[in-house]
Enzyme design. Sequence first.
Site, PDB file in Angstrom:
ATOM      1  N   TYR A 126      21.254   5.443  27.595  1.00 28.96           N
ATOM      2  CA  TYR A 126      21.397   4.217  26.793  1.00 28.96           C
ATOM      3  C   TYR A 126      20.504   4.331  25.569  1.00 28.96           C
ATOM      4  CZ  TYR A 126      24.374   0.466  28.383  1.00 28.96           C
ATOM      5  OH  TYR A 126      25.456  -0.317  28.625  1.00 28.96           O
ATOM      6  N   GLU A 183      20.725   1.752  22.683  1.00 27.86           N
ATOM      7  CA  GLU A 183      21.036   0.680  21.723  1.00 27.86           C
ATOM      8  C   GLU A 183      19.919   0.580  20.695  1.00 27.86           C
ATOM      9  OE1 GLU A 183      21.967  -3.002  23.652  1.00 27.86           O
ATOM     10  OE2 GLU A 183      23.653  -2.131  24.707  1.00 27.86           O
ATOM     11  N   ASP A 221      38.615   2.221   3.633  1.00 22.46           N
ATOM     12  CA  ASP A 221      38.823   2.810   4.964  1.00 22.46           C
ATOM     13  C   ASP A 221      39.564   4.136   4.738  1.00 22.46           C
ATOM     14  OD1 ASP A 221      39.817   3.584   7.409  1.00 22.46           O
ATOM     15  OD2 ASP A 221      40.542   1.595   7.983  1.00 22.46           O
ATOM     16  N   THR A 246      37.449   7.266  10.598  1.00 21.75           N
ATOM     17  CA  THR A 246      37.405   7.822  11.940  1.00 21.75           C
ATOM     18  C   THR A 246      37.042   9.301  11.776  1.00 21.75           C
ATOM     19  OG1 THR A 246      39.764   8.291  11.827  1.00 21.75           O
ATOM     20  CG2 THR A 246      39.115   6.286  12.975  1.00 21.75           C
ATOM     21  N   LYS A 259      40.901  12.310  12.908  1.00 22.38           N
ATOM     22  CA  LYS A 259      42.216  12.502  12.287  1.00 22.38           C
ATOM     23  C   LYS A 259      42.157  13.786  11.456  1.00 22.38           C
ATOM     24  CE  LYS A 259      43.549   7.622  12.358  1.00 22.38           C
ATOM     25  NZ  LYS A 259      42.388   6.737  12.515  1.00 22.38           N
ATOM     26  N   ARG A 299      36.986  11.754  18.894  1.00 19.60           N
ATOM     27  CA  ARG A 299      37.477  10.396  18.654  1.00 19.60           C
ATOM     28  C   ARG A 299      36.291   9.477  18.381  1.00 19.60           C
ATOM     29  NH1 ARG A 299      42.254   8.514  19.142  1.00 19.60           N
ATOM     30  NH2 ARG A 299      42.903  10.624  19.578  1.00 19.60           N
TER      31      ARG A 299
HETATM   32  N1  DSN Z   1      46.255   4.455  15.032  1.00 19.38           N
HETATM   33  C1  DSN Z   1      45.924   5.038  13.765  1.00 19.38           C
HETATM   34  C2  DSN Z   1      47.103   5.660  13.121  1.00 19.38           C
HETATM   35  O1  DSN Z   1      47.954   6.154  13.841  1.00 19.38           O
HETATM   36  O2  DSN Z   1      47.207   5.686  11.911  1.00 19.38           O
HETATM   37  C3  DSN Z   1      45.296   4.063  12.871  1.00 19.38           C
HETATM   38  O3  DSN Z   1      44.321   3.377  13.581  1.00 19.38           O
END
Ligand code: DSN
Length: 491
Positions: free
Chosen positions: A79, A81, A256, A285, A288, A294
């Site tokens: 933990y 935090e 974003d 994120t 991607k 993730r």
């Molecule tokens: N779920 C993602 C996407 O497929 O673009 C976005 O959060």
Amino acid sequence: MTADPVTASSAAPGAEYADTASAAYQAALQVIESVEPRIAAATRKELADQRDSLKLIASENYASPAVLLTMGTWLSDKYAEGTIGHRFYAGCQNVDVVESVAAEHARELFGAPYAYAQPHSGIDANLVAFWAILATRVEAPGLAELGAKHVNDLSEADWESLRNKLGNQRLLGMSLDAGGHLTHGFRPNISGKMFHQRSYGTDPETGLLDYDKLAAAAREFKPLILVGGYSAYPRRVNFAKLREIADEVGATLMVDMAHFAGLVAGKVFTGDENPVPFAHVTTTTTHKSLRGPRGGLVLAQPEYSDAVDKGCPMVLGGPLSHVMAAKAVALAEARQPSFQAYAQRVADNAKSLAEGFLNRGARLVTGGTDNHIVLLDVTSFGLTGRQAESALLDAGVVTNRNSIPADPNGAWYTSGIRFGTPALTTRGFGAAEFDRVAELVVDVLNNTQPTQASSGPSKAKYTLADGTAERIHAASAEMLAANPLYPGLTL
Ligand code: DSN
């Protein structure tokens, strides 16, 4: 060709540890099997499925074995935090190192003054950003202002009253059907409830972002936050223009970049196309196009950094230290020259895929792409997105249905299929393979018929002509075999 950590080439970064990684996974799966065999089986099956299909979901990728292995450690058990050097638990010295290294790589890679590596996902990163902007820009009322009610019980009028108490809480983001994300003010999402929201769309003729219309909307609406970024817009954005618009109306620019962070990291998006120098707060994120674990990240200009740093426990639960460690490893990989070559191939391959569709008479939203996304309008095939997505899956082509601007079939059935090149580019696919992918997709869609249900036309039902799935599977198998996934892993 510069190879990637998950592909076969002996020149690949990671090739040197392929045998060790293979042994590690074999051992790990044996251990898992001895406790819960169904989980070991599902994990093995997932690898087989990913190896045997054309993964074209624009938001997915294949992380390197180094990234994946980093997530499987006892860092998970701690933990922590709070923030670096200032935790609510004792004994966080090693987590401090992990978080510092992840943040350092993020700052260096993106040229950001400040980076926060804790968000568990993109939505979490956006919530941290929203709250940090509010905390910095407006005087938030204490929780007592909410009265005795639970937040889930708040009516529209309660939310209205809460927003009024908070002062200007207007958010302007790209609409979902133009390619924006749920968290950019979509009504059913919390961002559409926390904020007085309005959305900007794209030009109905070209499908492109119209900066003059966006500026006019911002002048009229005077948002506190202008949100840039997208999850289904197949074009680059001029973030210098977005910042000009934000400055003119006194808004904070939040971008974003979850979808295209890999193209920013890989220096494909530079100058006005790189959001980081222009946005006050940038979120992303890490899994991607960036090809990490993730999770999420927030980058911020100095005036927002203190508030972002309070993301945990303000918005987030305890940090996932094992995932932060994997973010650090992925960001270190993304700082290598080979990642820049990868990012360029992602963009080049998207162009090849788009041209492959156009040459076969298909219609694309915006007429093409200049990022990693291709958005195919399937109405000319007489199909809904739902029917097309299912038929493609039957043939081993994994995509997702997606709204197109002014979508006649709404957000559930949709009229589009979104394709992305990050994953198959990681496998080693090039321009010729992506042209072949376009050919196979068009073959499937030309051989799919919508089915009339007895109660009227169904937007989900379809039939695929006999032999189509087998033909496509066989053609894909050749390309997949030539570009193996995790080839050193014998599981
Ligand atoms: N779920 C993602 C996407 O497929 O673009 C976005 O959060």
